[in-house]
Write a protein that holds these residues in place. Structure first.
Motif, mmCIF file in Angstrom:
data_model
loop_
_atom_site.group_PDB
_atom_site.id
_atom_site.type_symbol
_atom_site.label_atom_id
_atom_site.label_comp_id
_atom_site.label_asym_id
_atom_site.label_seq_id
_atom_site.Cartn_x
_atom_site.Cartn_y
_atom_site.Cartn_z
ATOM 1 N N SER A 1 -57.910 -19.058 9.298
ATOM 2 C CA SER A 1 -57.484 -19.985 9.329
ATOM 3 C C SER A 1 -56.082 -21.273 8.804
ATOM 4 O O SER A 1 -55.391 -21.208 9.448
ATOM 5 N N ARG A 2 -56.418 -21.015 7.765
ATOM 6 C CA ARG A 2 -55.726 -21.631 6.641
ATOM 7 C C ARG A 2 -56.161 -21.737 5.030
ATOM 8 O O ARG A 2 -57.557 -21.224 4.984
ATOM 9 N N MET B 1 -58.744 -7.927 18.678
ATOM 10 C CA MET B 1 -58.248 -9.230 18.672
ATOM 11 C C MET B 1 -56.959 -9.822 18.426
ATOM 12 O O MET B 1 -56.631 -8.919 17.214
ATOM 13 N N SER B 2 -56.245 -10.601 18.752
ATOM 14 C CA SER B 2 -55.375 -11.264 18.199
ATOM 15 C C SER B 2 -55.177 -13.121 17.954
ATOM 16 O O SER B 2 -56.038 -13.737 18.063
ATOM 17 N N PHE B 3 -53.859 -13.247 17.438
ATOM 18 C CA PHE B 3 -54.042 -14.729 17.141
ATOM 19 C C PHE B 3 -53.990 -15.751 18.382
ATOM 20 O O PHE B 3 -54.505 -17.135 18.010
ATOM 21 N N ASP B 4 -53.169 -15.151 19.217
ATOM 22 C CA ASP B 4 -53.684 -15.724 20.603
ATOM 23 C C ASP B 4 -55.481 -16.407 21.022
ATOM 24 O O ASP B 4 -55.334 -16.498 21.692
ATOM 25 N N ASP B 5 -56.149 -15.226 20.696
ATOM 26 C CA ASP B 5 -57.825 -15.169 20.964
ATOM 27 C C ASP B 5 -58.096 -15.780 20.278
ATOM 28 O O ASP B 5 -59.700 -16.644 20.439
ATOM 29 N N THR B 6 -58.013 -16.826 19.122
ATOM 30 C CA THR B 6 -58.700 -17.384 18.158
ATOM 31 C C THR B 6 -58.641 -18.612 18.396
ATOM 32 O O THR B 6 -59.313 -19.365 17.215
ATOM 33 N N GLY B 7 -58.510 -18.723 19.460
ATOM 34 C CA GLY B 7 -58.512 -19.979 20.091
ATOM 35 C C GLY B 7 -60.487 -20.392 20.715
ATOM 36 O O GLY B 7 -60.586 -21.110 21.134
ATOM 37 N N LYS B 8 -61.108 -19.097 20.715
ATOM 38 C CA LYS B 8 -62.223 -18.987 21.763
ATOM 39 C C LYS B 8 -62.438 -19.528 20.856
ATOM 40 O O LYS B 8 -62.669 -19.438 19.287
ATOM 41 N N GLU B 9 -64.406 -19.724 20.759
ATOM 42 C CA GLU B 9 -65.230 -20.695 19.995
ATOM 43 C C GLU B 9 -65.514 -19.531 19.286
ATOM 44 O O GLU B 9 -65.915 -17.751 19.932
ATOM 45 N N PRO B 10 -65.528 -19.448 17.431
ATOM 46 C CA PRO B 10 -66.638 -18.347 16.869
ATOM 47 C C PRO B 10 -67.461 -18.047 16.730
ATOM 48 O O PRO B 10 -68.069 -19.295 17.302
ATOM 49 N N GLU C 1 -51.818 -17.430 7.805
ATOM 50 C CA GLU C 1 -53.406 -16.812 8.577
ATOM 51 C C GLU C 1 -52.811 -15.197 7.994
ATOM 52 O O GLU C 1 -51.919 -14.907 8.214
ATOM 53 N N LEU C 2 -54.244 -15.096 8.584
ATOM 54 C CA LEU C 2 -54.668 -13.482 8.184
ATOM 55 C C LEU C 2 -55.551 -13.443 9.458
ATOM 56 O O LEU C 2 -56.916 -13.827 9.632
ATOM 57 N N LEU C 3 -56.023 -12.142 9.971
ATOM 58 C CA LEU C 3 -56.838 -11.982 10.948
ATOM 59 C C LEU C 3 -57.017 -10.289 10.895
ATOM 60 O O LEU C 3 -56.178 -8.928 11.068
ATOM 61 N N PHE C 4 -58.837 -10.447 10.343
ATOM 62 C CA PHE C 4 -58.819 -9.189 10.123
ATOM 63 C C PHE C 4 -59.663 -8.527 11.290
ATOM 64 O O PHE C 4 -60.636 -9.465 12.058
ATOM 65 N N ASN C 5 -59.621 -6.892 11.835
ATOM 66 C CA ASN C 5 -60.184 -6.971 13.357
ATOM 67 C C ASN C 5 -60.760 -5.728 12.316
ATOM 68 O O ASN C 5 -59.870 -4.302 11.830
ATOM 69 N N ILE C 6 -62.547 -5.265 12.602
ATOM 70 C CA ILE C 6 -63.395 -4.582 11.198
ATOM 71 C C ILE C 6 -63.315 -3.785 12.424
ATOM 72 O O ILE C 6 -64.506 -4.376 12.667
ATOM 73 N N PRO C 7 -63.609 -2.925 12.760
ATOM 74 C CA PRO C 7 -64.528 -1.791 13.333
ATOM 75 C C PRO C 7 -65.559 -1.147 12.496
ATOM 76 O O PRO C 7 -65.298 -0.383 11.949
ATOM 77 N N HIS D 1 -55.838 -19.614 -2.146
ATOM 78 C CA HIS D 1 -56.953 -19.362 -1.821
ATOM 79 C C HIS D 1 -57.576 -19.613 -0.031
ATOM 80 O O HIS D 1 -56.761 -21.034 0.203
ATOM 81 N N PRO D 2 -57.610 -18.697 0.526
ATOM 82 C CA PRO D 2 -58.219 -18.896 1.944
ATOM 83 C C PRO D 2 -59.011 -20.468 1.936
ATOM 84 O O PRO D 2 -60.052 -20.321 0.739
ATOM 85 N N ALA D 3 -59.096 -21.349 2.717
ATOM 86 C CA ALA D 3 -60.296 -22.240 2.834
ATOM 87 C C ALA D 3 -60.455 -22.344 3.524
ATOM 88 O O ALA D 3 -61.693 -23.612 3.550
ATOM 89 N N GLU D 4 -61.036 -21.416 5.095
ATOM 90 C CA GLU D 4 -61.725 -21.893 5.996
ATOM 91 C C GLU D 4 -61.486 -20.372 6.606
ATOM 92 O O GLU D 4 -60.273 -19.525 6.759
#
Length: 207
Positions: free
Chosen positions: A153-154, A110-119, A71-77, A97-100
């Motif tokens: 996410s994967r 945003m943190s990984f804990d927040d990724t359960g939210k509806e995108p 997993e990777l999470l980019f926060n882009i302001p 390669h990212p699949a999703e």
């Protein structure tokens, strides 16, 4: 007919596409790069490297690789407001390669804990080592983006994920903060010139 088909479908786009698309993919210039975060990057700061000019999209020198898992999470302001129209993600032509991806807007820090939210939107990706595939966004959902989060996410099965390029296409609007101040000041300074009814909607609109 062969010529007509080729002209209508392929050659015009090919002739003009690189330069025009390069201009469309200049939102990276509107990122507040010092404040950009990439969570779970294996080397500090590498996440910033994948937001680069269109003509460097296939460059293999700069990339980000995930650390503990895929997993990777980019926060882009952004430095203003963005209407996001499309995204390109290029990785290696293998299982890393990212699949999703999932896109979220206006959730700073945003943190990984927040990724359960509806995108706002999610995409299943194809392998795209040459940065040729654009995923169009639902523009109505991405019309006023000050902050974009991209959650990879994967991937296609590797232990870590590698990304070479993230391209963002869209329109940019400066943040005109000083205008708002002037409007408020005028509305407050000349109450006698306005009826109350006219002041109220204007103020709501400004805020």
């Amino acid at each position: 007919s062969g010529h007509g088909h080729g002209h209508g479908h392929g050659c015009c786009e090919c002739d003009h596409e690189p330069a025009e698309r390069g201009v469309e993919y200049e939102l990276y210039k509107r990122i507040d790069i010092e404040k950009l975060q990439c969570l779970n990057e294996s080397r500090d700061g590498d996440g910033k490297l994948v937001f680069k000019p269109w003509d460097q999209r296939t460059d293999r020198e700069k990339f980000v690789e995930s650390d503990a898992d895929e997993e990777l999470l980019f926060n882009i302001p952004f430095t203003g407001s963005v209407k996001l129209k499309g995204i390109i993600i290029a990785g290696e032509d293998d299982e890393s390669h990212p699949a999703e991806i999932k896109l979220y807007k206006n959730i700073p820090q945003m943190s990984f804990d927040d990724t359960g939210k509806e995108p706002e939107q999610a995409f299943r990706l194809n392998k795209d080592p040459r940065a040729e595939l654009e995923y169009p966004t639902k523009i109505a959902r991405f019309s006023n983006v000050q902050h974009l989060s991209i959650h990879i996410s994967r991937n296609f099965g590797a232990e870590t994920t590698r990304v070479y390029y993230i391209g963002l296409r869209g329109e940019y609007t400066e943040a005109y903060r000083h205008e708002v101040t002037i409007c408020n000041y005028e509305a407050a300074a000349n109450p006698a010139d306005h009826k109350v009814e006219t002041i109220t909607p204007q103020t709501q609109f400004i805020l």
